[in-house]
Write an enzyme that holds these catalytic residues in place. Structure first.
Site, PDB file in Angstrom:
ATOM      1  N   SER A 178       0.852  -1.186   0.000  1.00 28.40           N
ATOM      2  CA  SER A 178       0.000   0.000   0.000  1.00 28.40           C
ATOM      3  C   SER A 178       0.896   1.246   0.000  1.00 28.40           C
ATOM      4  CB  SER A 178      -0.960  -0.043   1.192  1.00 28.40           C
ATOM      5  OG  SER A 178      -2.015   0.878   1.029  1.00 28.40           O
ATOM      6  N   GLU A 305      -8.892  -5.553  -4.600  1.00 25.72           N
ATOM      7  CA  GLU A 305      -8.290  -4.503  -3.775  1.00 25.72           C
ATOM      8  C   GLU A 305      -9.345  -3.621  -3.103  1.00 25.72           C
ATOM      9  OE1 GLU A 305      -5.220  -3.854  -2.942  1.00 25.72           O
ATOM     10  OE2 GLU A 305      -3.892  -4.803  -4.388  1.00 25.72           O
ATOM     11  N   HIS A 390      -7.554  -5.815  -0.350  1.00 26.15           N
ATOM     12  CA  HIS A 390      -6.373  -5.019  -0.019  1.00 26.15           C
ATOM     13  C   HIS A 390      -5.885  -5.373   1.383  1.00 26.15           C
ATOM     14  CE1 HIS A 390      -3.714  -1.584  -0.316  1.00 26.15           C
ATOM     15  NE2 HIS A 390      -4.145  -1.122   0.848  1.00 26.15           N
TER      16      HIS A 390
END
Length: 482
Positions: A178, A305, A390
């Site tokens: 990230s 995600e 995610h």
């Protein structure tokens, strides 16, 4: 107990499950007082032996997920932690950069414990860097991207000191997810970071990089919350907690500032700034020009995600056709997606814009610039709620399957979860040790390793999205209308 001599003095750590562990070692001076909003300064030496058994205090955190109430208090924000399976020397080193939207993040979270990963024969390093206002607010009279400069300072510390922990400074891999993946991408483009690592793993790279005008505009609004200007003179004496609270206020009302464009829609107040100095150009432009040619790169993402953000925002099962159309207009203007149900379209567009396509394009830029890249996708979906969302890869790579906030996306830990985690840890550590984790990516075959219940190497699975975004250039975000 074990001891090591490092820049600043001698530190004493512990041995846990056969692994030497050192926590909270300063790699730079506390960034307060005359060091406030400055590039990281040399560490302040200490006398005698410093106990290195507790994580250092985190930098100020935004009030997201309760992060502002976690961790010890204190001003030594810039510290490193080391896990070593063998202090005798020569081991490859893996340096982790945590995510958190450039707004939150600390190395002392249980999901980042390096014990299981170090057991694969690598020295694991984690560290704190300044986030939010302290690390990324555009402040006149202060360097941009202070959080990135902290990361460079941590890597310099590793190169100078890691032999004391059994690590080889010539075999350093940086890896992050990230905002940590975006940081890895930025480091590949930063002249100051050249030569500090030879391998890199960039997971779920966000495509959000600010132009100076957008960063300055957001900064002026943050400072105005306190009746101040966004200058070092005005802000350097303000308590960090007050500045963080001002940033929180602006984040909460970002949708009121349509001139901030996509950043406002996703409530992203902080990101690396392409300032022409610390970060000369975007990572994609830098890699296309060959900046990463000497660094072997792994880049990838999870399949779903956006799903994590949809769950956290209460959007699952609630997306209307109008919301899907707006997402398409805002995040993929001019791009044509196939006919999909509203929720499918919304999640595909948001996943592609924020993480999937920036990660793929980073690998493609690396290859175009004459470098080597390996691409992956995680499709393992342990729960129907979160799917392959995610952040799923963080507990899988570290092997901390039942610890920390990220473990929530795994649900009940099953034998299949353990197996996927073991395969990912082996791939990551094997890459750091020096091997090729799977065949390299190229424009002809686009080979991609898919981490599912069963692993396979296939052509890039998100081919529809790849074609939709094929000609899209990931560029800096500016104030709209300028």
């Amino acid at each position: 107990m074990v001891e090591a001599r490092v820049t600043g003095g001698t530190v004493r750590g512990t041995v846990e499950a056969g692994t030497a562990v050192f926590r909270g070692i300063p790699f730079a001076a506390p960034p307060l007082g005359e060091n406030r909003f400055a590039a990281p300064r040399p560490v302040v030496p200490w006398d005698g032996v410093r106990e290195a058994v507790s994580f250092g205090p985190p930098p100020p955190q935004a009030a997201v997920f309760g992060m502002d109430g976690i961790g010890a208090s204190g001003d030594e924000w810039l510290t490193v932690n080391v896990w070593s399976p063998d202090l005798s020397g020569g081991l490859p080193v893996m340096v982790w950069i945590q995510g958190g939207g450039y707004t939150v993040g600390m190395s002392g979270l249980p999901e980042y414990d390096g014990t299981r990963l170090a057991a694969d024969g690598v020295v694991v390093v984690t560290f704190n860097y300044r986030v939010g206002v302290e690390g990324f607010l555009q402040v006149d009279g202060a360097p941009a991207n202070r959080g990135l400069l902290d990361q460079v300072a941590a890597l310099e510390w590793v190169n100078a000191n890691i032999r004391a922990f059994g690590g080889d400074p010539d075999r350093v891999t940086v890896f992050g997810q990230s905002a940590g993946g975006g940081s890895v991408a930025a480091l590949l483009a930063m002249p100051r970071a050249a030569g500090l690592f030879g391998r890199a793993i960039a997971s779920s790279v966000p495509g959000v990089f600010f132009a100076p005008d957008l960063a300055a505009d957001i900064a002026s609004v943050c400072a105005a919350e306190l009746g101040l200007r966004a200058t070092a003179a005005d802000l350097s004496t303000v308590e960090p907690e007050l500045l963080t609270a001002a940033g929180d206020e602006v984040m909460a009302k970002m949708t009121r500032f349509p001139r901030w464009g996509q950043a406002a829609h996703k409530r992203i107040p902080f990101a690396p700034v392409v300032d022409g100095d610390v970060l000369p150009v975007t990572p994609w432009e830098a890699l296309r020009a060959g900046a990463g040619r000497s660094v072997a790169l792994v880049a990838g993402h999870t399949r779903d995600e956006q799903r994590l953000l949809s769950v956290l925002d209460g959007l699952v099962g609630q997306i209307t056709a109008e919301q899907a159309a707006q997402a398409l207009e805002v995040f993929a203007p001019g791009l044509v997606y196939p006919a999909l149900a509203p929720e499918e379209l919304f999640e595909a567009v948001c996943s592609d814009w924020l993480f999937r396509m920036p990660s793929l394009h980073l690998a493609e830029a690396q290859v175009a610039g004459g470098g080597r890249a390996h691409v992956y996708e995680v499709t393992f979906a342990p729960t129907e709620t979160f799917r392959a969302c995610h952040g799923l890869d963080v507990p899988l790579v570290f092997g901390n399957l039942g610890r920390g906030g990220t473990a929530a996306v795994l649900g009940e830990v099953t034998a299949a979860t353990e197996e996927v985690s073991a395969r990912m840890r082996t791939a990551w550590s094997g890459f750091a040790i020096g091997g090729d984790p799977w065949p390299a990516h190229d424009s002809a075959h686009r080979l991609t390793r898919v981490f599912g219940v069963q692993d396979e190497v296939v052509a890039y699975p998100e081919e529809v999205s790849r074609q939709i975004w094929e000609d899209h250039v990931i560029d800096v975000m500016s104030v709209l209308g300028e």
